[in-house]
Design an enzyme around this catalytic site. Structure first.
Site, PDB file in Angstrom:
ATOM      1  N   ARG A 109       0.824  -1.208   0.000  1.00 46.30           N
ATOM      2  CA  ARG A 109       0.000   0.000   0.000  1.00 46.30           C
ATOM      3  C   ARG A 109       0.860   1.261   0.000  1.00 46.30           C
ATOM      4  O   ARG A 109       0.317   2.365   0.021  1.00 46.30           O
ATOM      5  CB  ARG A 109      -0.836  -0.016   1.274  1.00 46.30           C
ATOM      6  CG  ARG A 109      -2.300   0.236   1.099  1.00 46.30           C
ATOM      7  CD  ARG A 109      -2.864   0.117   2.498  1.00 46.30           C
ATOM      8  NE  ARG A 109      -4.248   0.340   2.584  1.00 46.30           N
ATOM      9  CZ  ARG A 109      -5.175  -0.616   2.588  1.00 46.30           C
ATOM     10  NH1 ARG A 109      -4.843  -1.866   2.434  1.00 46.30           N
ATOM     11  NH2 ARG A 109      -6.435  -0.304   2.742  1.00 46.30           N
ATOM     12  N   ARG A 129     -18.262  -2.351   9.664  1.00 48.16           N
ATOM     13  CA  ARG A 129     -16.909  -2.045  10.146  1.00 48.16           C
ATOM     14  C   ARG A 129     -16.840  -0.632  10.716  1.00 48.16           C
ATOM     15  O   ARG A 129     -17.461   0.287  10.198  1.00 48.16           O
ATOM     16  CB  ARG A 129     -15.900  -2.188   8.995  1.00 48.16           C
ATOM     17  CG  ARG A 129     -15.383  -3.596   8.851  1.00 48.16           C
ATOM     18  CD  ARG A 129     -14.558  -3.831   7.620  1.00 48.16           C
ATOM     19  NE  ARG A 129     -13.557  -2.824   7.289  1.00 48.16           N
ATOM     20  CZ  ARG A 129     -12.739  -2.928   6.251  1.00 48.16           C
ATOM     21  NH1 ARG A 129     -12.784  -3.982   5.453  1.00 48.16           N
ATOM     22  NH2 ARG A 129     -11.859  -1.990   5.980  1.00 48.16           N
TER      23      ARG A 129
HETATM   24  P1  AP5 Z   1      -8.531  -2.988   4.284  1.00 48.07           P
HETATM   25  O1  AP5 Z   1      -9.394  -3.940   5.011  1.00 48.07           O
HETATM   26  O2  AP5 Z   1      -7.525  -3.513   3.327  1.00 48.07           O
HETATM   27  O3  AP5 Z   1      -9.467  -1.913   3.614  1.00 48.07           O
HETATM   28  P2  AP5 Z   1      -9.438  -1.218   2.161  1.00 48.07           P
HETATM   29  O4  AP5 Z   1      -8.271  -1.402   1.289  1.00 48.07           O
HETATM   30  O5  AP5 Z   1      -9.764   0.177   2.474  1.00 48.07           O
HETATM   31  O6  AP5 Z   1     -10.416  -1.987   1.346  1.00 48.07           O
HETATM   32  P3  AP5 Z   1     -11.743  -2.547   1.787  1.00 48.07           P
HETATM   33  O7  AP5 Z   1     -11.580  -3.910   2.379  1.00 48.07           O
HETATM   34  O8  AP5 Z   1     -12.456  -1.556   2.660  1.00 48.07           O
HETATM   35  O9  AP5 Z   1     -12.521  -2.584   0.399  1.00 48.07           O
HETATM   36  P4  AP5 Z   1     -12.419  -3.606  -0.813  1.00 48.07           P
HETATM   37  O10 AP5 Z   1     -11.736  -2.959  -1.965  1.00 48.07           O
HETATM   38  O11 AP5 Z   1     -11.943  -4.947  -0.394  1.00 48.07           O
HETATM   39  O12 AP5 Z   1     -13.966  -3.660  -1.187  1.00 48.07           O
HETATM   40  P5  AP5 Z   1     -15.073  -4.797  -0.915  1.00 48.07           P
HETATM   41  O13 AP5 Z   1     -14.857  -5.933  -1.850  1.00 48.07           O
HETATM   42  O14 AP5 Z   1     -15.205  -5.094   0.540  1.00 48.07           O
HETATM   43  O15 AP5 Z   1      -7.702  -2.094   5.325  1.00 48.07           O
HETATM   44  C1  AP5 Z   1      -8.307  -1.551   6.483  1.00 48.07           C
HETATM   45  C2  AP5 Z   1      -7.281  -0.762   7.263  1.00 48.07           C
HETATM   46  O16 AP5 Z   1      -6.195  -1.631   7.686  1.00 48.07           O
HETATM   47  C3  AP5 Z   1      -6.576   0.373   6.506  1.00 48.07           C
HETATM   48  O17 AP5 Z   1      -7.322   1.563   6.509  1.00 48.07           O
HETATM   49  C4  AP5 Z   1      -5.263   0.491   7.293  1.00 48.07           C
HETATM   50  O18 AP5 Z   1      -5.441   1.174   8.514  1.00 48.07           O
HETATM   51  C5  AP5 Z   1      -4.923  -0.963   7.626  1.00 48.07           C
HETATM   52  N1  AP5 Z   1      -4.104  -1.598   6.591  1.00 48.07           N
HETATM   53  C6  AP5 Z   1      -4.435  -2.668   5.818  1.00 48.07           C
HETATM   54  N2  AP5 Z   1      -3.444  -2.973   4.972  1.00 48.07           N
HETATM   55  C7  AP5 Z   1      -2.447  -2.085   5.202  1.00 48.07           C
HETATM   56  C8  AP5 Z   1      -1.174  -1.871   4.608  1.00 48.07           C
HETATM   57  N3  AP5 Z   1      -0.726  -2.651   3.591  1.00 48.07           N
HETATM   58  N4  AP5 Z   1      -0.418  -0.846   5.089  1.00 48.07           N
HETATM   59  C9  AP5 Z   1      -0.848  -0.073   6.104  1.00 48.07           C
HETATM   60  N5  AP5 Z   1      -2.055  -0.213   6.697  1.00 48.07           N
HETATM   61  C10 AP5 Z   1      -2.858  -1.217   6.257  1.00 48.07           C
HETATM   62  O19 AP5 Z   1     -16.353  -3.991  -1.421  1.00 48.07           O
HETATM   63  C11 AP5 Z   1     -16.829  -2.863  -0.686  1.00 48.07           C
HETATM   64  C12 AP5 Z   1     -18.377  -2.801  -0.778  1.00 48.07           C
HETATM   65  O20 AP5 Z   1     -18.742  -2.512  -2.127  1.00 48.07           O
HETATM   66  C13 AP5 Z   1     -19.057  -4.125  -0.406  1.00 48.07           C
HETATM   67  O21 AP5 Z   1     -20.236  -3.865   0.287  1.00 48.07           O
HETATM   68  C14 AP5 Z   1     -19.347  -4.777  -1.762  1.00 48.07           C
HETATM   69  O22 AP5 Z   1     -20.512  -5.573  -1.686  1.00 48.07           O
HETATM   70  C15 AP5 Z   1     -19.550  -3.558  -2.670  1.00 48.07           C
HETATM   71  N6  AP5 Z   1     -19.086  -3.789  -4.027  1.00 48.07           N
HETATM   72  C16 AP5 Z   1     -17.962  -4.443  -4.431  1.00 48.07           C
HETATM   73  N7  AP5 Z   1     -17.850  -4.417  -5.763  1.00 48.07           N
HETATM   74  C17 AP5 Z   1     -18.919  -3.703  -6.225  1.00 48.07           C
HETATM   75  C18 AP5 Z   1     -19.361  -3.324  -7.534  1.00 48.07           C
HETATM   76  N8  AP5 Z   1     -18.702  -3.664  -8.643  1.00 48.07           N
HETATM   77  N9  AP5 Z   1     -20.486  -2.578  -7.630  1.00 48.07           N
HETATM   78  C19 AP5 Z   1     -21.182  -2.212  -6.521  1.00 48.07           C
HETATM   79  N10 AP5 Z   1     -20.837  -2.564  -5.256  1.00 48.07           N
HETATM   80  C20 AP5 Z   1     -19.706  -3.297  -5.121  1.00 48.07           C
END
Ligand code: AP5
Length: 218
Positions: A86, A158
């Site tokens: 990241r 969350r």
């Molecule tokens: P993390 O859990 O990795 O969160 P994120 O990257 O912000 O990504 P998300 O898991 O929130 O979203 P996603 O892209 O997986 O989407 P999803 O499929 O769930 O990290 C959380 C925290 O941990 C960070 O803020 C940081 O503090 C820390 N952290 C983690 N890794 C780190 C690193 N490498 N370095 C430093 N800190 C770190 O989909 C989201 C929603 O949208 C769902 O409800 C889904 O149903 C919907 N959805 C999905 N696709 C579609 C579509 N095509 N159309 C409509 N809705 C959709």
């Protein structure tokens, strides 16, 4: 295959990783899921990450690099990295660790979504704290409202999925994580850009269609 799935918060990384793993059988390694498991277990690592995660900040590089590179040692059948690297420093550390064992990443899938659609995706997300399955209150509903389809029990929202924290996560994505794509362009890696502002099934078809080409070439 060894893959990285990149994209802003809410791009659908976790959603698409599930389809990738179902098809190709590699290990899904989500840095966010590993951190949440550490928090649930009450470990020192989990406690130290809590404040960063709840405010949408990045956990420090040295903590994440040690955690992820340690976890990857068990993934002998390939993996898809979700949420890592990241920062450019994390990407450099990952490449260094891989080259030390004669390995490299096969492709980086970059899910592209405009900022305007992120807030609705995140604030409507519901997750299962037991199996990690992700839902959405409007576009990916569970069979029974508020309950995991896998029989685990109640879904949760969350703590970092409020509009305020999502805005901060998005800001940090643009400041620190978007540059990771440029880093991999500079190393000559295969980058697959996917329009993730489509229906989930259409995004999945695009991702799997591109990965099939790599799988067939191996
Ligand atoms: P993390 O859990 O990795 O969160 P994120 O990257 O912000 O990504 P998300 O898991 O929130 O979203 P996603 O892209 O997986 O989407 P999803 O499929 O769930 O990290 C959380 C925290 O941990 C960070 O803020 C940081 O503090 C820390 N952290 C983690 N890794 C780190 C690193 N490498 N370095 C430093 N800190 C770190 O989909 C989201 C929603 O949208 C769902 O409800 C889904 O149903 C919907 N959805 C999905 N696709 C579609 C579509 N095509 N159309 C409509 N809705 C959709």
């Amino acid at each position: 295959m060894r893959l990285i799935l990149l994209g802003p918060p809410g791009a659908g990384k976790g959603t698409q990783c599930k389809h990738v793993v179902d098809k190709y059988g590699m290990k899904h390694m989500s840095s966010g899921d590993i951190l949440r498991a550490e928090r649930a277990a009450g470990s020192d690592l989990g406690k130290s990450a809590q404040g960063y995660m709840d405010s949408g900040k990045l956990v420090p590089d040295d903590v994440i690099i040690g955690m992820m590179i340690g976890a990857m040692k068990d993934a002998t059948g390939g993996y898809v990295l979700d949420g890592f690297p990241r920062t450019v420093a994390q990407g450099e550390a990952l490449d260094k660790a891989l080259s030390a064992v004669g390995e490299k990443i096969d492709a980086i899938v970059n899910l592209q979504v405009p900022d305007e659609v992120i807030d609705a995706r995140m604030t409507g997300r519901r997750s299962c704290p037991k199996c990690g399955q992700v839902y959405h209150i409007l576009n990916m509903k569970p069979a029974v409202e508020g309950q995991c389809d896998n029989g685990c029990g109640e879904l949760v929202q969350r703590a970092d999925d409020t509009s305020e924290v999502v805005a901060n996560r998005l800001k940090i994505y643009h400041e620190q994580t978007a540059a990771v794509v440029g880093y991999y362009e500079g190393t000559g890696s295969l980058i697959i850009n996917v329009d993730a502002n489509q229906a989930v099934d259409d995004v999945t078809a695009s991702v799997l269609g591109e990965l099939d080409k790599i799988d067939q070439a191996e």
